[in-house]
Motif scaffolding. Structure first.
Motif, PDB file in Angstrom:
ATOM      1  N   HIS A  44      52.699  49.083 -16.541  1.00 43.75           N
ATOM      2  CA  HIS A  44      51.703  49.974 -17.136  1.00 43.75           C
ATOM      3  C   HIS A  44      50.520  49.976 -16.182  1.00 43.75           C
ATOM      4  N   GLU A  45      50.219  51.132 -15.627  1.00 47.63           N
ATOM      5  CA  GLU A  45      49.132  51.242 -14.655  1.00 47.63           C
ATOM      6  C   GLU A  45      47.956  51.982 -15.279  1.00 47.63           C
ATOM      7  N   ARG A  46      46.770  51.459 -15.033  1.00 50.26           N
ATOM      8  CA  ARG A  46      45.529  52.123 -15.437  1.00 50.26           C
ATOM      9  C   ARG A  46      44.640  52.212 -14.205  1.00 50.26           C
ATOM     10  N   THR A  47      43.943  53.336 -14.073  1.00 45.67           N
ATOM     11  CA  THR A  47      43.049  53.542 -12.935  1.00 45.67           C
ATOM     12  C   THR A  47      41.670  53.924 -13.451  1.00 45.67           C
ATOM     13  N   PHE A  48      40.653  53.294 -12.889  1.00 42.29           N
ATOM     14  CA  PHE A  48      39.262  53.550 -13.260  1.00 42.29           C
ATOM     15  C   PHE A  48      38.502  53.982 -12.011  1.00 42.29           C
ATOM     16  N   LEU A  49      37.635  54.969 -12.157  1.00 41.82           N
ATOM     17  CA  LEU A  49      36.751  55.388 -11.076  1.00 41.82           C
ATOM     18  C   LEU A  49      35.403  54.728 -11.300  1.00 41.82           C
ATOM     19  N   GLN A  50      34.927  54.009 -10.284  1.00 45.15           N
ATOM     20  CA  GLN A  50      33.636  53.323 -10.377  1.00 45.15           C
ATOM     21  C   GLN A  50      32.717  53.834  -9.276  1.00 45.15           C
ATOM     22  N   HIS A  51      31.616  54.468  -9.672  1.00 49.22           N
ATOM     23  CA  HIS A  51      30.606  54.899  -8.709  1.00 49.22           C
ATOM     24  C   HIS A  51      29.704  53.702  -8.420  1.00 49.22           C
ATOM     25  N   THR A  52      29.493  53.406  -7.155  1.00 46.34           N
ATOM     26  CA  THR A  52      28.634  52.278  -6.771  1.00 46.34           C
ATOM     27  C   THR A  52      27.661  52.746  -5.695  1.00 46.34           C
ATOM     28  N   PRO A  53      26.591  51.992  -5.468  1.00 51.35           N
ATOM     29  CA  PRO A  53      25.670  52.348  -4.375  1.00 51.35           C
ATOM     30  C   PRO A  53      26.345  52.324  -3.003  1.00 51.35           C
ATOM     31  N   MET A  54      27.462  51.602  -2.873  1.00 49.80           N
ATOM     32  CA  MET A  54      28.180  51.525  -1.599  1.00 49.80           C
ATOM     33  C   MET A  54      29.251  52.603  -1.470  1.00 49.80           C
ATOM     34  N   GLY A  55      29.396  53.442  -2.480  1.00 52.73           N
ATOM     35  CA  GLY A  55      30.426  54.481  -2.474  1.00 52.73           C
ATOM     36  C   GLY A  55      31.336  54.319  -3.668  1.00 52.73           C
ATOM     37  N   ASP A  56      32.201  55.306  -3.859  1.00 54.81           N
ATOM     38  CA  ASP A  56      33.118  55.288  -5.000  1.00 54.81           C
ATOM     39  C   ASP A  56      34.269  54.324  -4.751  1.00 54.81           C
ATOM     40  N   MET A  57      34.629  53.628  -5.810  1.00 56.51           N
ATOM     41  CA  MET A  57      35.746  52.679  -5.784  1.00 56.51           C
ATOM     42  C   MET A  57      36.730  53.074  -6.888  1.00 56.51           C
ATOM     43  N   VAL A  58      37.962  52.727  -6.680  1.00 57.08           N
ATOM     44  CA  VAL A  58      38.980  52.873  -7.704  1.00 57.08           C
ATOM     45  C   VAL A  58      39.430  51.472  -8.092  1.00 57.08           C
ATOM     46  N   ILE A  59      39.420  51.204  -9.379  1.00 60.17           N
ATOM     47  CA  ILE A  59      39.895  49.926  -9.897  1.00 60.17           C
ATOM     48  C   ILE A  59      41.234  50.203 -10.573  1.00 60.17           C
ATOM     49  N   VAL A  60      42.258  49.495 -10.134  1.00 61.09           N
ATOM     50  CA  VAL A  60      43.607  49.704 -10.648  1.00 61.09           C
ATOM     51  C   VAL A  60      44.068  48.435 -11.345  1.00 61.09           C
ATOM     52  N   THR A  61      44.651  48.594 -12.525  1.00 57.94           N
ATOM     53  CA  THR A  61      45.258  47.461 -13.212  1.00 57.94           C
ATOM     54  C   THR A  61      46.738  47.745 -13.384  1.00 57.94           C
ATOM     55  N   LEU A  62      47.535  46.716 -13.184  1.00 62.86           N
ATOM     56  CA  LEU A  62      48.980  46.784 -13.403  1.00 62.86           C
ATOM     57  C   LEU A  62      49.340  45.696 -14.396  1.00 62.86           C
ATOM     58  N   GLU A  63      50.111  46.069 -15.406  1.00 65.08           N
ATOM     59  CA  GLU A  63      50.523  45.117 -16.425  1.00 65.08           C
ATOM     60  C   GLU A  63      52.023  45.262 -16.623  1.00 65.08           C
ATOM     61  N   GLY A  64      52.708  44.139 -16.721  1.00 70.64           N
ATOM     62  CA  GLY A  64      54.151  44.155 -16.926  1.00 70.64           C
ATOM     63  C   GLY A  64      54.740  42.792 -16.655  1.00 70.64           C
ATOM     64  N   ASP A  65      56.069  42.731 -16.602  1.00 65.41           N
ATOM     65  CA  ASP A  65      56.735  41.460 -16.355  1.00 65.41           C
ATOM     66  C   ASP A  65      56.444  40.924 -14.956  1.00 65.41           C
TER      67      ASP A  65
END
Length: 119
Positions: A44-65
């Motif tokens: 199960h993948e989730r992706t978050f967009l995070q705006h930061t003073p250093m530029g945009d980041m993507v935070i990805v989470t993976l859940e599973g076996d």
């Protein structure tokens, strides 16, 4: 029990509009392919967009076996969707998912649920 991993990737400078276009496509015309791909890898993948003073980041989470093993599965898949996905990650984030991830895996350092850390 499900395992979990999270990691962050910068969106390369000047690629923000291209990233948005890619993710718009991923959430619409390519969404079924994305879901099928992750089901095949049993994650199960989730992706978050995070705006930061250093530029945009993507935070990805993976859940599973075996979320760490999902990277190897992704690298070995040669279907059209996976090739498209890997090419876009390389172009927009500068990371080649067809190769082993550089450095050690992300390390969880704190969790508000002590039973998770005890297992």
């Amino acid at each position: 029990m499900s395992n979990f991993v999270a990691f962050a990737l910068p969106i390369l400078q000047g690629k923000e509009a291209d990233w948005k276009k890619w993710h718009d496509e991923l959430r619409t015309s390519r969404y079924d392919d994305f879901v099928d791909s992750r089901k095949k890898m049993n994650i199960h993948e989730r992706t978050f967009l995070q705006h930061t003073p250093m530029g945009d980041m993507v935070i990805v989470t993976l859940e599973g076996d075996d979320p760490q093993g999902a990277f190897a599965k992704l690298a070995s898949n040669q279907d059209e969707f996976t090739k498209w996905f890997i090419a876009n990650v390389k172009n927009l984030h500068g990371v080649d998912l067809s190769q082993p991830m550089p450095g050690p895996a992300p390390e969880m350092i704190i969790d508000s649920n002590p039973s998770v850390l005890a297992s």
